[in-house]
Structures are given as C-alpha cells and as structure tokens.
Design a protein around this motif. Structure first.
Motif, PDB file in Angstrom:
ATOM      1  N   THR A   1     -29.303   8.492 -27.561  1.00 14.49           N
ATOM      2  CA  THR A   1     -30.450   7.763 -27.002  1.00 14.49           C
ATOM      3  C   THR A   1     -31.428   7.395 -28.103  1.00 14.49           C
ATOM      4  N   ILE A   2     -31.694   8.324 -29.009  1.00  9.77           N
ATOM      5  CA  ILE A   2     -32.562   8.033 -30.153  1.00  9.77           C
ATOM      6  C   ILE A   2     -31.944   6.921 -30.993  1.00  9.77           C
ATOM      7  N   SER A   3     -30.648   6.982 -31.232  1.00 16.15           N
ATOM      8  CA  SER A   3     -29.958   5.950 -32.010  1.00 16.15           C
ATOM      9  C   SER A   3     -30.086   4.584 -31.350  1.00 16.15           C
ATOM     10  N   HIS A   4     -30.001   4.549 -30.035  1.00 17.25           N
ATOM     11  CA  HIS A   4     -30.159   3.279 -29.312  1.00 17.25           C
ATOM     12  C   HIS A   4     -31.552   2.699 -29.564  1.00 17.25           C
ATOM     13  N   HIS A   5     -32.581   3.530 -29.443  1.00 21.82           N
ATOM     14  CA  HIS A   5     -33.941   3.045 -29.650  1.00 21.82           C
ATOM     15  C   HIS A   5     -34.154   2.576 -31.093  1.00 21.82           C
ATOM     16  N   LEU A   6     -33.585   3.287 -32.051  1.00 25.47           N
ATOM     17  CA  LEU A   6     -33.673   2.866 -33.448  1.00 25.47           C
ATOM     18  C   LEU A   6     -32.959   1.530 -33.654  1.00 25.47           C
ATOM     19  N   LYS A   7     -31.854   1.341 -32.971  1.00 26.57           N
ATOM     20  CA  LYS A   7     -31.118   0.072 -33.066  1.00 26.57           C
ATOM     21  C   LYS A   7     -31.967  -1.079 -32.542  1.00 26.57           C
ATOM     22  N   VAL A   8     -32.664  -0.876 -31.436  1.00 29.81           N
ATOM     23  CA  VAL A   8     -33.524  -1.923 -30.882  1.00 29.81           C
ATOM     24  C   VAL A   8     -34.630  -2.273 -31.883  1.00 29.81           C
ATOM     25  N   LEU A   9     -35.244  -1.269 -32.481  1.00 28.99           N
ATOM     26  CA  LEU A   9     -36.279  -1.521 -33.485  1.00 28.99           C
ATOM     27  C   LEU A   9     -35.715  -2.251 -34.701  1.00 28.99           C
ATOM     28  N   ARG A  10     -34.521  -1.865 -35.111  1.00 31.64           N
ATOM     29  CA  ARG A  10     -33.880  -2.515 -36.261  1.00 31.64           C
ATOM     30  C   ARG A  10     -33.537  -3.967 -35.944  1.00 31.64           C
ATOM     31  N   GLU A  11     -32.966  -4.211 -34.785  1.00 31.52           N
ATOM     32  CA  GLU A  11     -32.588  -5.577 -34.413  1.00 31.52           C
ATOM     33  C   GLU A  11     -33.797  -6.489 -34.229  1.00 31.52           C
ATOM     34  N   ALA A  12     -34.943  -5.912 -33.881  1.00 33.31           N
ATOM     35  CA  ALA A  12     -36.175  -6.693 -33.751  1.00 33.31           C
ATOM     36  C   ALA A  12     -36.829  -6.946 -35.107  1.00 33.31           C
ATOM     37  N   GLY A  13     -36.271  -6.351 -36.167  1.00 36.32           N
ATOM     38  CA  GLY A  13     -36.799  -6.568 -37.512  1.00 36.32           C
ATOM     39  C   GLY A  13     -38.000  -5.716 -37.853  1.00 36.32           C
ATOM     40  N   ILE A  14     -38.234  -4.651 -37.074  1.00 41.43           N
ATOM     41  CA  ILE A  14     -39.400  -3.806 -37.283  1.00 41.43           C
ATOM     42  C   ILE A  14     -39.120  -2.724 -38.321  1.00 41.43           C
ATOM     43  N   ILE A  15     -37.907  -2.206 -38.319  1.00 41.20           N
ATOM     44  CA  ILE A  15     -37.508  -1.190 -39.291  1.00 41.20           C
ATOM     45  C   ILE A  15     -36.206  -1.626 -39.944  1.00 41.20           C
ATOM     46  N   GLU A  16     -35.888  -0.972 -41.040  1.00 34.30           N
ATOM     47  CA  GLU A  16     -34.595  -1.160 -41.686  1.00 34.30           C
ATOM     48  C   GLU A  16     -34.067   0.208 -42.054  1.00 34.30           C
ATOM     49  N   GLY A  17     -32.759   0.311 -42.140  1.00 36.02           N
ATOM     50  CA  GLY A  17     -32.145   1.593 -42.428  1.00 36.02           C
ATOM     51  C   GLY A  17     -31.222   1.526 -43.622  1.00 36.02           C
ATOM     52  N   GLU A  18     -31.072   2.670 -44.271  1.00 35.51           N
ATOM     53  CA  GLU A  18     -30.183   2.788 -45.425  1.00 35.51           C
ATOM     54  C   GLU A  18     -29.381   4.071 -45.274  1.00 35.51           C
ATOM     55  N   ARG A  19     -28.058   3.931 -45.309  1.00 36.66           N
ATOM     56  CA  ARG A  19     -27.195   5.102 -45.193  1.00 36.66           C
ATOM     57  C   ARG A  19     -27.128   5.822 -46.531  1.00 36.66           C
ATOM     58  N   ARG A  20     -27.345   7.138 -46.457  1.00 42.93           N
ATOM     59  CA  ARG A  20     -27.207   8.006 -47.627  1.00 42.93           C
ATOM     60  C   ARG A  20     -26.367   9.189 -47.185  1.00 42.93           C
ATOM     61  N   GLY A  21     -25.134   9.164 -47.580  1.00 43.87           N
ATOM     62  CA  GLY A  21     -24.206  10.206 -47.134  1.00 43.87           C
ATOM     63  C   GLY A  21     -23.965  10.066 -45.646  1.00 43.87           C
ATOM     64  N   THR A  22     -24.210  11.129 -44.900  1.00 44.89           N
ATOM     65  CA  THR A  22     -23.971  11.080 -43.451  1.00 44.89           C
ATOM     66  C   THR A  22     -25.218  10.688 -42.665  1.00 44.89           C
ATOM     67  N   TRP A  23     -26.367  10.545 -43.338  1.00 47.29           N
ATOM     68  CA  TRP A  23     -27.614  10.251 -42.648  1.00 47.29           C
ATOM     69  C   TRP A  23     -28.084   8.833 -42.918  1.00 47.29           C
ATOM     70  N   ILE A  24     -28.864   8.316 -41.986  1.00 47.78           N
ATOM     71  CA  ILE A  24     -29.508   7.018 -42.174  1.00 47.78           C
ATOM     72  C   ILE A  24     -31.005   7.259 -42.301  1.00 47.78           C
ATOM     73  N   TYR A  25     -31.603   6.673 -43.319  1.00 43.71           N
ATOM     74  CA  TYR A  25     -33.040   6.774 -43.549  1.00 43.71           C
ATOM     75  C   TYR A  25     -33.680   5.448 -43.149  1.00 43.71           C
ATOM     76  N   TYR A  26     -34.728   5.540 -42.340  1.00 41.28           N
ATOM     77  CA  TYR A  26     -35.407   4.358 -41.822  1.00 41.28           C
ATOM     78  C   TYR A  26     -36.775   4.201 -42.452  1.00 41.28           C
ATOM     79  N   ARG A  27     -37.178   2.957 -42.647  1.00 47.85           N
ATOM     80  CA  ARG A  27     -38.514   2.631 -43.129  1.00 47.85           C
ATOM     81  C   ARG A  27     -39.007   1.381 -42.387  1.00 47.85           C
ATOM     82  N   VAL A  28     -40.308   1.281 -42.273  1.00 50.98           N
ATOM     83  CA  VAL A  28     -40.933   0.161 -41.591  1.00 50.98           C
ATOM     84  C   VAL A  28     -40.882  -1.067 -42.485  1.00 50.98           C
ATOM     85  N   ARG A  29     -40.661  -2.221 -41.873  1.00 52.68           N
ATOM     86  CA  ARG A  29     -40.721  -3.486 -42.615  1.00 52.68           C
ATOM     87  C   ARG A  29     -42.157  -3.996 -42.537  1.00 52.68           C
ATOM     88  N   PRO A  30     -42.934  -3.851 -43.617  1.00 58.79           N
ATOM     89  CA  PRO A  30     -44.361  -4.195 -43.570  1.00 58.79           C
ATOM     90  C   PRO A  30     -44.625  -5.656 -43.215  1.00 58.79           C
TER      91      PRO A  30
END
Length: 97
Positions: free
Chosen positions: A51-80
């Motif tokens: 469920t958290i992943s779904h919400h992060l996907k919606v934010l990412r698809e709206a261009g609000i955040i971006e993610g970067e995979r590092r190993g098994t984790w994804i790190y998110y940051r806001v797109r200013p």
C-alpha cells in the motif's frame, strides 16, 4: 495558465490531496539529507508495504518525487521544481511583486 499546465498541476494536487500521500511527501521532504529510504517510511504508517509502494508510485507518476534504487532499497527525494510550480499557483500576485 495554459490548459495543458492546468491539467499537469491538477494531477499534482490530486496526488497530494490524499492524506497518506501528503504525509509521505512531508516525511520525505523533512528527512535528513532530503531523501528517505522506503524502509524509513513504512514504520510511520499502519499500512502494508504494498500500500505504501502504491502511494509512492502515485507521487512519482505525478512528478512530485523521484526514486533511486540502491541495492534492494529505493530512496525517494522531492522534486523541488514541482513544489515550486505548485507554490507559484497558490501565491497571490501581490506577494510576488
């Protein structure tokens, strides 16, 4: 504002108009270093990982955040630039002058 721009920004407002996504955005923006691992976010909610992943996907698809995979984790940051665009729409013209 052009019709195309209003459609883009409406998608952003719709994405952050959901309480869980607004909280996620706030947590990411205020996290040390300006980015947060998904592992840092899941503990703040009584929701499943998918469920958290779904919400992060919606934010990412709206261009609000971006993610970067590092190993098994994804790190998110806001797109200013997206938050700046939202802010400019909400700021009265006399404040900008």
């Amino acid at each position: 504002m052009s019709a195309e721009r209003s459609i883009e920004l409406a998608r952003v407002f719709k994405a952050i108009g959901e309480p869980v996504r607004l909280r996620l955005l706030s947590l990411i923006a205020s996290h040390a270093g300006g980015e947060a691992c998904v592992c840092d976010l899941t503990g703040a909610f009584e929701l499943s990982g998918p469920t958290i992943s779904h919400h992060l996907k919606v934010l990412r698809e709206a261009g609000i955040i971006e993610g970067e995979r590092r190993g098994t984790w994804i790190y998110y940051r806001v797109r200013p630039e997206t938050l700046s665009a939202v802010s400019s729409v909400l700021t009265p013209a006399e404040v900008l002058a």
